[in-house]
Design a protein around this motif. Structure first.
Motif, PDB file in Angstrom:
ATOM      1  N   GLN A 100       0.750  -1.170   0.084  1.00  0.00           N
ATOM      2  CA  GLN A 100       0.307   0.023   0.686  1.00  0.00           C
ATOM      3  C   GLN A 100       0.749   1.094  -0.175  1.00  0.00           C
ATOM      4  OE1 GLN A 100      -1.986   1.085   3.796  1.00  0.00           O
ATOM      5  NE2 GLN A 100      -3.804   1.738   2.578  1.00  0.00           N
ATOM      6  N   HIS A 101       0.861   2.069  -0.916  1.00  0.00           N
ATOM      7  CA  HIS A 101       0.989   3.723  -1.120  1.00  0.00           C
ATOM      8  C   HIS A 101       0.359   4.476  -0.428  1.00  0.00           C
ATOM      9  CE1 HIS A 101       2.897   6.433  -3.608  1.00  0.00           C
ATOM     10  NE2 HIS A 101       3.619   6.537  -2.676  1.00  0.00           N
ATOM     11  N   MET A 102       0.534   4.655   0.356  1.00  0.00           N
ATOM     12  CA  MET A 102      -0.457   5.615   1.165  1.00  0.00           C
ATOM     13  C   MET A 102       0.061   7.242   1.057  1.00  0.00           C
ATOM     14  SD  MET A 102      -2.999   5.554   4.095  1.00  0.00           S
ATOM     15  CE  MET A 102      -2.055   5.415   5.708  1.00  0.00           C
ATOM     16  N   ILE A 103      -0.282   7.934   0.462  1.00  0.00           N
ATOM     17  CA  ILE A 103       0.048   9.757   1.101  1.00  0.00           C
ATOM     18  C   ILE A 103      -0.948  10.093   1.567  1.00  0.00           C
ATOM     19  CG2 ILE A 103       0.100  11.851  -0.520  1.00  0.00           C
ATOM     20  CD1 ILE A 103       0.819   9.751  -3.009  1.00  0.00           C
ATOM     21  N   SER A 104      -0.418  11.082   2.859  1.00  0.00           N
ATOM     22  CA  SER A 104      -1.847  11.304   3.791  1.00  0.00           C
ATOM     23  C   SER A 104      -1.270  13.439   3.338  1.00  0.00           C
ATOM     24  CB  SER A 104      -0.989  11.369   5.103  1.00  0.00           C
ATOM     25  OG  SER A 104      -1.456  10.274   5.015  1.00  0.00           O
TER      26      SER A 104
END
Length: 172
Positions: A100-104
């Motif tokens: 999972q590539h998460m950008i917050s």
């Protein structure tokens, strides 16, 4: 928006030949006096910024306001400004993807000190999540202790503690 950090979870050794799922999320930073509005999660023994995943095609600001209101009951959300983004690669423990590539996307905002009724999701309630105004330095100290001593810690505590430290630096 400025990228504050790119973090690779220790289990993510390489992205080569991996199927990657990208998730966009927002985090809210609401500070009043010497306190910050955070979520305390009993299951993971940690403090985190209110926020969560954006719906497909959802505007970042609208998503941030939706998540903040749902999780904390925040009212009169105003003066929204970009703070920075935190990018991370985490293991994805479902059969359709490896990582999972998460950008917050993190935003500062002002809200009323008094909170309304939250509308948390079922899993958030089951995890013992509650909104609380807390001294930011106490929250950082608590999360650092959880990282060092607890086997309950979740994958998000490093992101949250990093962000809390950056927020504390910006207000001191």
């Amino acid at each position: 928006m400025q990228n504050l950090k790119t973090h690779y979870h220790p289990e993510v050794k390489t992205l080569e030949n991996k199927s990657i799922f990208t998730r966009l999320a927002t985090r809210s930073i609401a500070i009043q006096d010497n306190t910050i509005l955070l979520l305390y999660t009993e299951k993971y023994e940690d403090y985190s910024l209110p926020g969560g995943g954006l719906d497909l095609g959802e505007d970042k600001i609208e998503g941030m306001m939706r998540e903040l209101s749902e999780e904390t009951g925040a009212k009169d959300i105003r003066n929204i400004k970009p703070f920075g983004a935190y990018e991370e690669y985490r293991p994805w423990h479902k059969p359709d993807y490896d990582v999972q590539h998460m950008i917050s996307y993190c935003y500062t905002c002002d809200i009323n000190k008094e909170l309304g009724v939250s509308n948390m999701e079922h899993y958030e309630i089951n995890n013992g999540m509650k909104a609380i105004w807390v001294n930011i330095y106490e929250a950082i100290k608590h999360n650092k202790k959880t990282m060092a001593t607890s086997d309950k810690k979740g994958m998000s505590i490093e992101r949250e503690t990093f962000l809390l430290r950056r927020i504390a630096e910006s207000i001191s």
